[in-house]
Design a protein around this motif. Sequence first.
Motif, PDB file in Angstrom:
ATOM      1  N   LYS B  25       0.843  -1.208  -0.226  1.00 49.48           N
ATOM      2  CA  LYS B  25      -0.122   0.047  -0.170  1.00 49.48           C
ATOM      3  C   LYS B  25       1.045   1.354   0.055  1.00 49.48           C
ATOM      4  CE  LYS B  25      -4.028   1.784   0.957  1.00 49.48           C
ATOM      5  NZ  LYS B  25      -3.863   3.042  -0.008  1.00 49.48           N
ATOM      6  N   VAL B  26       0.678   2.427  -0.777  1.00 49.71           N
ATOM      7  CA  VAL B  26       1.427   3.358  -0.993  1.00 49.71           C
ATOM      8  C   VAL B  26       0.336   4.439  -0.266  1.00 49.71           C
ATOM      9  CG1 VAL B  26       2.326   5.211  -2.388  1.00 49.71           C
ATOM     10  CG2 VAL B  26       2.649   2.625  -2.816  1.00 49.71           C
ATOM     11  N   ASN B  27       0.845   5.134   0.712  1.00 48.67           N
ATOM     12  CA  ASN B  27       0.207   6.334   1.093  1.00 48.67           C
ATOM     13  C   ASN B  27       0.235   7.723   0.600  1.00 48.67           C
ATOM     14  OD1 ASN B  27      -0.892   4.332   3.241  1.00 48.67           O
ATOM     15  ND2 ASN B  27       0.944   4.831   4.637  1.00 48.67           N
ATOM     16  N   VAL B  28       1.645   7.813   0.547  1.00 49.59           N
ATOM     17  CA  VAL B  28       1.951   9.316  -0.198  1.00 49.59           C
ATOM     18  C   VAL B  28       3.250   9.109  -0.986  1.00 49.59           C
ATOM     19  CG1 VAL B  28       2.664  11.845   0.658  1.00 49.59           C
ATOM     20  CG2 VAL B  28       1.670   9.949   2.264  1.00 49.59           C
ATOM     21  N   VAL B  29       3.006   9.861  -2.212  1.00 48.47           N
ATOM     22  CA  VAL B  29       4.028   9.720  -3.217  1.00 48.47           C
ATOM     23  C   VAL B  29       4.771  11.234  -3.244  1.00 48.47           C
ATOM     24  CG1 VAL B  29       4.370   9.505  -5.534  1.00 48.47           C
ATOM     25  CG2 VAL B  29       2.832   8.071  -4.540  1.00 48.47           C
ATOM     26  N   TRP B  30       5.695  11.371  -3.191  1.00 53.80           N
ATOM     27  CA  TRP B  30       6.442  12.723  -3.367  1.00 53.80           C
ATOM     28  C   TRP B  30       7.147  12.779  -4.633  1.00 53.80           C
ATOM     29  CZ3 TRP B  30       6.362  10.840   1.635  1.00 53.80           C
ATOM     30  CH2 TRP B  30       5.821  11.834   2.416  1.00 53.80           C
ATOM     31  N   VAL B  39       5.161  19.865 -17.626  1.00 52.99           N
ATOM     32  CA  VAL B  39       3.999  18.800 -16.624  1.00 52.99           C
ATOM     33  C   VAL B  39       3.150  20.073 -16.227  1.00 52.99           C
ATOM     34  CG1 VAL B  39       3.422  17.453 -15.007  1.00 52.99           C
ATOM     35  CG2 VAL B  39       5.693  17.113 -16.392  1.00 52.99           C
ATOM     36  N   GLU B  40       2.034  19.644 -16.377  1.00 50.85           N
ATOM     37  CA  GLU B  40       0.939  20.467 -15.827  1.00 50.85           C
ATOM     38  C   GLU B  40       0.568  19.814 -14.586  1.00 50.85           C
ATOM     39  OE1 GLU B  40      -1.322  23.687 -15.453  1.00 50.85           O
ATOM     40  OE2 GLU B  40      -0.343  23.299 -17.284  1.00 50.85           O
ATOM     41  N   ILE B  41       0.673  20.673 -13.430  1.00 49.90           N
ATOM     42  CA  ILE B  41       0.484  19.936 -12.242  1.00 49.90           C
ATOM     43  C   ILE B  41      -1.061  19.562 -11.807  1.00 49.90           C
ATOM     44  CG2 ILE B  41       0.889  20.495  -9.730  1.00 49.90           C
ATOM     45  CD1 ILE B  41       3.498  20.443 -10.972  1.00 49.90           C
ATOM     46  N   GLU B  42      -1.844  20.370 -12.228  1.00 54.63           N
ATOM     47  CA  GLU B  42      -3.362  20.080 -11.987  1.00 54.63           C
ATOM     48  C   GLU B  42      -3.612  18.721 -12.710  1.00 54.63           C
ATOM     49  OE1 GLU B  42      -5.365  20.759  -9.721  1.00 54.63           O
ATOM     50  OE2 GLU B  42      -3.457  21.904  -8.875  1.00 54.63           O
ATOM     51  N   ALA B  43      -3.041  18.748 -14.091  1.00 52.39           N
ATOM     52  CA  ALA B  43      -3.348  17.612 -14.711  1.00 52.39           C
ATOM     53  C   ALA B  43      -2.987  16.384 -14.194  1.00 52.39           C
ATOM     54  CB  ALA B  43      -3.059  17.758 -16.176  1.00 52.39           C
ATOM     55  N   MET B  44      -1.686  16.457 -13.530  1.00 53.08           N
ATOM     56  CA  MET B  44      -0.844  15.372 -13.077  1.00 53.08           C
ATOM     57  C   MET B  44      -1.943  14.751 -11.883  1.00 53.08           C
ATOM     58  SD  MET B  44       1.929  14.208 -13.985  1.00 53.08           S
ATOM     59  CE  MET B  44       3.134  12.828 -12.950  1.00 53.08           C
ATOM     60  N   ARG B  45      -2.502  15.732 -11.106  1.00 61.98           N
ATOM     61  CA  ARG B  45      -3.213  15.406  -9.941  1.00 61.98           C
ATOM     62  C   ARG B  45      -4.376  14.612 -10.249  1.00 61.98           C
ATOM     63  NH1 ARG B  45      -1.261  17.356  -5.458  1.00 61.98           N
ATOM     64  NH2 ARG B  45      -0.136  19.202  -5.484  1.00 61.98           N
ATOM     65  N   PHE B  46      -5.060  15.141 -11.383  1.00 61.90           N
ATOM     66  CA  PHE B  46      -6.027  14.724 -11.738  1.00 61.90           C
ATOM     67  C   PHE B  46      -5.925  13.153 -12.364  1.00 61.90           C
ATOM     68  CE2 PHE B  46      -9.217  13.764 -15.552  1.00 61.90           C
ATOM     69  CZ  PHE B  46     -10.258  13.724 -15.011  1.00 61.90           C
ATOM     70  N   SER B  47      -4.931  13.127 -13.203  1.00 64.57           N
ATOM     71  CA  SER B  47      -4.614  11.645 -14.035  1.00 64.57           C
ATOM     72  C   SER B  47      -4.097  10.796 -12.687  1.00 64.57           C
ATOM     73  CB  SER B  47      -3.345  11.744 -14.800  1.00 64.57           C
ATOM     74  OG  SER B  47      -3.915  12.957 -15.575  1.00 64.57           O
ATOM     75  N   PHE B  48      -3.322  11.250 -11.696  1.00 68.53           N
ATOM     76  CA  PHE B  48      -2.877  10.362 -10.814  1.00 68.53           C
ATOM     77  C   PHE B  48      -3.984   9.532  -9.953  1.00 68.53           C
ATOM     78  CE2 PHE B  48      -1.444   9.368  -6.304  1.00 68.53           C
ATOM     79  CZ  PHE B  48      -0.445   8.674  -6.775  1.00 68.53           C
ATOM     80  N   ARG B  61      -1.854  10.021  -1.255  1.00 73.15           N
ATOM     81  CA  ARG B  61      -1.528  11.408  -1.478  1.00 73.15           C
ATOM     82  C   ARG B  61      -0.607  11.638  -2.327  1.00 73.15           C
ATOM     83  NH1 ARG B  61      -0.500  13.095   3.877  1.00 73.15           N
ATOM     84  NH2 ARG B  61       1.330  14.047   3.389  1.00 73.15           N
ATOM     85  N   LEU B  62      -0.794  12.894  -3.137  1.00 72.45           N
ATOM     86  CA  LEU B  62       0.406  13.282  -4.224  1.00 72.45           C
ATOM     87  C   LEU B  62       0.848  14.559  -3.890  1.00 72.45           C
ATOM     88  CD1 LEU B  62       1.891  12.330  -6.775  1.00 72.45           C
ATOM     89  CD2 LEU B  62       0.016  13.859  -8.097  1.00 72.45           C
ATOM     90  N   GLU B  63       2.253  14.589  -3.330  1.00 67.53           N
ATOM     91  CA  GLU B  63       2.912  15.594  -2.826  1.00 67.53           C
ATOM     92  C   GLU B  63       3.816  15.888  -3.991  1.00 67.53           C
ATOM     93  OE1 GLU B  63       2.848  17.609  -0.268  1.00 67.53           O
ATOM     94  OE2 GLU B  63       1.193  16.365   0.966  1.00 67.53           O
ATOM     95  N   ILE B  64       3.844  17.261  -4.668  1.00 68.36           N
ATOM     96  CA  ILE B  64       4.645  17.843  -5.571  1.00 68.36           C
ATOM     97  C   ILE B  64       5.590  18.713  -5.437  1.00 68.36           C
ATOM     98  CG2 ILE B  64       4.466  18.793  -7.966  1.00 68.36           C
ATOM     99  CD1 ILE B  64       2.155  17.199  -8.690  1.00 68.36           C
ATOM    100  N   ILE B  65       6.683  18.397  -5.431  1.00 60.51           N
ATOM    101  CA  ILE B  65       7.749  19.484  -5.028  1.00 60.51           C
ATOM    102  C   ILE B  65       8.277  20.129  -6.357  1.00 60.51           C
ATOM    103  CG2 ILE B  65      10.277  19.900  -4.125  1.00 60.51           C
ATOM    104  CD1 ILE B  65       9.692  16.799  -3.085  1.00 60.51           C
ATOM    105  N   GLN B  66       7.782  21.380  -6.445  1.00 65.62           N
ATOM    106  CA  GLN B  66       7.926  22.004  -7.656  1.00 65.62           C
ATOM    107  C   GLN B  66       9.609  22.809  -7.757  1.00 65.62           C
ATOM    108  OE1 GLN B  66       5.553  24.357  -9.928  1.00 65.62           O
ATOM    109  NE2 GLN B  66       3.928  24.206  -8.535  1.00 65.62           N
ATOM    110  N   VAL B  67      10.510  22.215  -8.652  1.00 72.22           N
ATOM    111  CA  VAL B  67      11.535  22.753  -8.718  1.00 72.22           C
ATOM    112  C   VAL B  67      11.692  24.003  -9.790  1.00 72.22           C
ATOM    113  CG1 VAL B  67      14.102  22.137  -9.339  1.00 72.22           C
ATOM    114  CG2 VAL B  67      12.268  20.472  -8.425  1.00 72.22           C
ATOM    115  N   PRO B  68      12.324  24.928  -9.441  1.00 73.23           N
ATOM    116  CA  PRO B  68      12.277  26.177 -10.184  1.00 73.23           C
ATOM    117  C   PRO B  68      12.942  26.010 -11.341  1.00 73.23           C
ATOM    118  CG  PRO B  68      13.558  26.652  -8.231  1.00 73.23           C
ATOM    119  CD  PRO B  68      13.020  25.542  -7.897  1.00 73.23           C
ATOM    120  N   GLY B  69      12.825  26.817 -12.489  1.00 69.39           N
ATOM    121  CA  GLY B  69      13.811  26.678 -13.735  1.00 69.39           C
ATOM    122  C   GLY B  69      14.890  27.517 -13.424  1.00 69.39           C
TER     123      GLY B  69
END
Lengths: 279, 113
Positions: B25-30, B39-48, B61-69
């Motif tokens: 069982k996976v509870n949280v994914v970073w 990558v469109e973050i909102e689309a990623m959440r929806f698809s996930f 739970r999907l935790e997204i760490i955004q890395v700056p350009g």
Amino acid sequence: MCTVCGCGEGETKLEDHGHSHDHEHHHSRDQGGDSKQTGQNLHDYGRGPAHAHAPGLSQARMVQIEEDILGRNNQYAAANRRWFQERDVLTLNLLSGPGSGKTTLLTRTITDLEGQLKISVVEGDQQTTHDAERIRETGVKALQINTGKGCHLDAHMVGHALDTLQPENGSVLFIENVGNLVCPAAFDLGEAYKVAILSTTEGEDKPIKYPDMFHAADLILLNKIDLLPYLNFDVEKCIEYARRVNPGIKVLQVSALTGEGMETWYQWAKTTRQLASIG
Amino acid sequence: MHEMSLCESVLQILEDNGRRRGFEKVNVVWLEIGRLSGVEIEAMRFSFDAVTRGTLADHARLEIIQVPGEAWCMPCGKTVTVEQRFDACPLCGSYQLQVTGGEEMRIKELEVN
């Protein structure tokens, strides 16, 4: 379902491909890449915090993954690349939006280069085999991949297509990707070069509207230049935009309809083919 | 919508790791997602959520760490932050930038049972 790689689920379909392939191609790579994990979790108990496995205590634990999301696609792409190198096949991945004239450009190229280059084609579309049929009418081998819901080709689909298509040694393989300026940019297929096709009817700001695609491309063919007198398309501006996202990119101006400028593209293709043979 | 395929790849990696490392069982994914990865973050959440239904990561739970350009500006000789691939250098306005960071698409860590 294919038992080696688990493919065949979903809606991807390979033309003339009943999934009876014997997997002589590169699935062995599936086994690679995880050696660093060997030896972990040999025991299936006490995995929770403080190695607790009493009833009622949480067994939640953290697992470090550090894996590239596209890692698997990239492994397949690397295998395709090896396959091409072993057979001296030059592979060009053609990318564009729908309606840029990709298939027309490709059929003209095949006809004009008859006798000069050995060519075969993989066609990617969501549905129908129209494009592969158009290509086959020119007399070269072509295979259609229908991606179903998918918006791009991936390296795994291309690997299977190679088994069926069997491009000749020393030939040029064109992969006409799904018409889409977004998704195909992210998926390496193992090609030598990505060629983006942009037409003058699309607007000169496409390179900065879809920067990922034009950043990933190695060459841009600006198609339908015969229509320039009737359009408000600023060629210089378009090239400037393209160079903003990809400073070193070459832009060739062509018309697949009238043949104008096509000779520069043929020279590029022939020279690149020769360079590939050198090693 | 290549976020759907990306999520399918994420799920495949989770399932592989589940088998190898013995979790069900996976509870949280970073995830580490770069600003310039396309990558469109909102689309990623929806698809996930859609892709993981009925799998070991159902309701994870999907935790997204955004890395700056990040890009190297040749005229300035410095690393600068960029929002988009075709941005000009915020210091000197030049477009002679070489992207050096922000293209990441990685699974970093999981919390599992």
